[in-house]
Motif scaffolding. Structure first.
Motif, mmCIF file in Angstrom:
data_model
loop_
_atom_site.group_PDB
_atom_site.id
_atom_site.type_symbol
_atom_site.label_atom_id
_atom_site.label_comp_id
_atom_site.label_asym_id
_atom_site.label_seq_id
_atom_site.Cartn_x
_atom_site.Cartn_y
_atom_site.Cartn_z
ATOM 1 N N LEU A 50 0.822 -1.206 0.000
ATOM 2 C CA LEU A 50 0.000 0.000 0.000
ATOM 3 C C LEU A 50 0.859 1.262 0.000
ATOM 4 O O LEU A 50 0.542 2.240 -0.690
ATOM 5 C CB LEU A 50 -0.939 0.005 1.202
ATOM 6 N N ASP B 247 2.376 1.474 -3.523
ATOM 7 C CA ASP B 247 1.371 1.792 -4.534
ATOM 8 C C ASP B 247 0.930 3.251 -4.448
ATOM 9 O O ASP B 247 0.762 3.917 -5.469
ATOM 10 C CB ASP B 247 0.155 0.870 -4.365
ATOM 11 N N SER B 248 0.757 3.750 -3.229
ATOM 12 C CA SER B 248 0.317 5.144 -3.052
ATOM 13 C C SER B 248 1.466 6.126 -3.147
ATOM 14 O O SER B 248 1.241 7.333 -3.257
ATOM 15 C CB SER B 248 -0.368 5.301 -1.692
ATOM 16 N N TYR C 28 -8.075 2.109 0.420
ATOM 17 C CA TYR C 28 -7.765 0.812 -0.201
ATOM 18 C C TYR C 28 -8.791 -0.250 0.179
ATOM 19 O O TYR C 28 -9.189 -0.373 1.328
ATOM 20 C CB TYR C 28 -6.369 0.348 0.211
ATOM 21 N N PRO D 244 -4.986 -5.170 -3.523
ATOM 22 C CA PRO D 244 -5.824 -4.035 -3.133
ATOM 23 C C PRO D 244 -5.825 -2.944 -4.200
ATOM 24 O O PRO D 244 -4.844 -2.746 -4.917
ATOM 25 C CB PRO D 244 -5.144 -3.528 -1.853
ATOM 26 N N LYS D 245 -6.962 -2.245 -4.276
ATOM 27 C CA LYS D 245 -7.105 -1.110 -5.187
ATOM 28 C C LYS D 245 -7.384 0.138 -4.359
ATOM 29 O O LYS D 245 -8.180 0.099 -3.425
ATOM 30 C CB LYS D 245 -8.243 -1.350 -6.183
ATOM 31 N N GLY D 246 -6.746 1.244 -4.740
ATOM 32 C CA GLY D 246 -6.899 2.487 -4.005
ATOM 33 C C GLY D 246 -8.001 3.346 -4.609
ATOM 34 O O GLY D 246 -7.820 3.937 -5.684
ATOM 35 N N TYR E 122 -9.702 4.422 -9.700
ATOM 36 C CA TYR E 122 -8.731 3.851 -8.768
ATOM 37 C C TYR E 122 -7.357 4.480 -8.995
ATOM 38 O O TYR E 122 -6.954 4.744 -10.125
ATOM 39 C CB TYR E 122 -8.645 2.333 -8.940
#
Length: 497
Positions: free
Chosen positions: A97, A100-101, A155, A163-165, A356
């Motif tokens: 996470l 990804d972010s 997320y 996971p998708k944000g 997303y």
């Protein structure tokens, strides 16, 4: 130009001394003026010390506390994006996470999460000292923001196993608040509590942000505690309370529930899953109406509501769409279906996500001509009441937490001793549902070894409670796993259906 998204600046002008927040544990209170002053100071601090500005991401790994609302206030002023992260996740999950972010600042609670094992390159800072900014009173910080600018990246585990944000914007925040207030009659007089975790949209956006937007008061709990929640409802004389059926069942099972008067509540709002009629009647017998509804992180989240007068008659229904929510029930070609015909639920309105985070493909797959495709199968009866008849793919809900089997299976299949794995939800007396994993071994491995491995790579609530070894996984003609029949056979064998 004026920043029109700065709620605390507005309320500090109207009712500066009004209590906005109260910590249930310590009794500490914060007025709207105090939150506004602290949010200004935090915004200047983030800009000066960390060179953060509009669009930069700040991850938060912490239990519920007042400080997170101060950071929310700062985000409304300066346009940084908050990334709440579940502190119960394993380090590998948190790493994903953060990467990804691309969060450049990670604020953490030293009492509930050890960040030292994390390898993501960012500045790590304890969140606790931020509460001291309430003593400051500096100049206003105001950045011109756009309604489509995200304030959160939330997320959600997904059917892909990763996971998708969800980008949650200032526009979504506003319209969710308006929809909620129109449905639940929220105003500056509203007083409620929040025990839903702030790493979920439910913690932030079911009641917390709508009530603060309307100038009301929130009692903040670190986490759910049935006895303390019941006591708070009484001592604080709350107007409403929100929980999932598991929480309400635990409250109703308290010895003092029968003798405690909570009939002054306007109603209890229920989400997450359908509430059984016997439990509804337990609260109705205490003159507490039940309002059930439906929500999604990506849309709202407050989308439908079942009026309390229909709680028993339409048990299992998610009600009707809220004021500025449109919905359709469509077939596989996207054509509208007639009443009582099951199809996919699509939702539209000013509160749907633009997409997303950094995931164009998932965004395209989920949104079509302004309609968000929920993946849930629903029907609408002759009176216009909507029922969810099948959950999103194969998701199950354990203690209020969404668990996607494919995510658990992905982790299981990374173990060299496991050749095949199928996970599904089964009934559980305390948590509503728990996970059962059917495993085909490649080489020798024990149940304990699998559980230990899962605990190292998954949040505890995702770890299957039951593990069973089988010889092979049955598949259909196309080679797809026959989940439905596997689960049915499992349930019949154990007299669960």
């Amino acid at each position: 130009m004026v920043n029109t998204f700065d709620w605390f600046n507005k309320w500090s002008g109207y009712t500066p001394e009004k209590i906005a927040l109260k910590d249930a544990e310590t009794g500490k209170t914060l007025s709207y003026a105090q939150i506004n002053n602290a949010a200004n100071s935090i915004a200047f601090y983030l800009k000066d010390k960390h060179q953060l500005g509009k669009g930069d991401r700040i991850a938060i790994i912490a239990e519920n506390d007042l400080t997170q609302v101060l950071l929310f206030g700062a985000a409304q002023k300066m346009g940084v994006i908050l990334v709440p992260i579940n502190y119960r996740l394993a380090h590998a999950e948190v790493e994903f996470l953060l990467k990804d972010s691309a969060s450049s600042l990670v604020l953490y609670d030293e009492n509930c999460y050890d960040v030292h094992a994390l390898k993501h390159k960012a500045t790590y800072e304890p969140i606790a000292p931020f509460i001291h900014f309430v003593d400051d009173e500096g100049p206003d910080f105001s950045e011109q923001l756009l309604e489509e600018d995200p304030i959160f990246i939330l997320y959600t585990s997904g059917t892909t196993g990763f996971p998708k944000g969800t980008m949650y914007t200032h526009k979504m925040l506003f319209w969710n608040s308006i929809n909620t207030a129109l449905s639940l009659v929220i105003s500056s007089a509203t007083k409620t509590l929040n025990c839903m975790p702030l790493f979920h949209t439910g913690g932030w956006n079911v009641l917390l942000t709508p009530v603060l937007h309307h100038g009301g008061t929130i009692i903040m709990f670190k986490k759910f505690d049935a006895e303390k929640i019941l006591d708070s409802i009484v001592t604080e004389k709350l107007d409403l309370f929100m929980g999932v059926p598991t929480m309400l069942k635990m409250i109703a099972e308290l010895p003092k529930f029968e003798t405690t008067d909570i009939g002054f509540l306007n109603y209890i709002i229920v989400g997450g899953e359908s509430m059984p009629v016997p439990l509804i009647r337990k609260y109705h017998d205490k003159n507490v109406p039940i309002r059930q509804g439906y929500g999604l992180t990506e849309v709202g989240p407050n989308l439908t509501s079942l009026h309390q007068n229909m709680a028993e008659k339409k048990q299992g229904s998610i009600g009707k769409p809220n004021f500025y929510v449109q919905l359709r029930i469509v077939d596989d070609e996207g054509k509208d279906l007639h009443r009582n015909e099951p199809g996919e639920l699509w939702i539209s309105g000013p509160m749907i996500t633009p997409g997303y985070w950094q995931n164009h493909e998932a965004s395209q797959n989920s949104i079509e001509d302004g309609w968000f495709k929920t993946g849930d199968v629903a029907i609408m009866d002759d009176e216009g009441f909507v029922f969810i008849v099948d959950r999103k793919k194969h998701m199950y809900i354990s203690g209020g937490e969404n668990v996607y089997p494919v995510e658990v299976e992905r982790v299981l299949l990374q173990h060299e001793a496991i050749s095949e794995a199928v996970v599904f939800g089964i009934p559980h007396e305390k948590w509503g549902e728990c996970g059962a994993a059917l495993i085909v071994k490649g080489t020798e491995i024990s149940e304990e070894e699998i559980k230990t491995y899962c605990l190292e790579n998954l949040a505890k609530f995702k770890v299957p409670s039951e593990i069973h070894f089988i010889d092979s996984v049955p598949k259909g003609d196309t080679g797809k796993i026959d989940r439905k029949n596997m689960k049915k056979a499992f349930m019949i064998e154990r007299n669960l259906i």
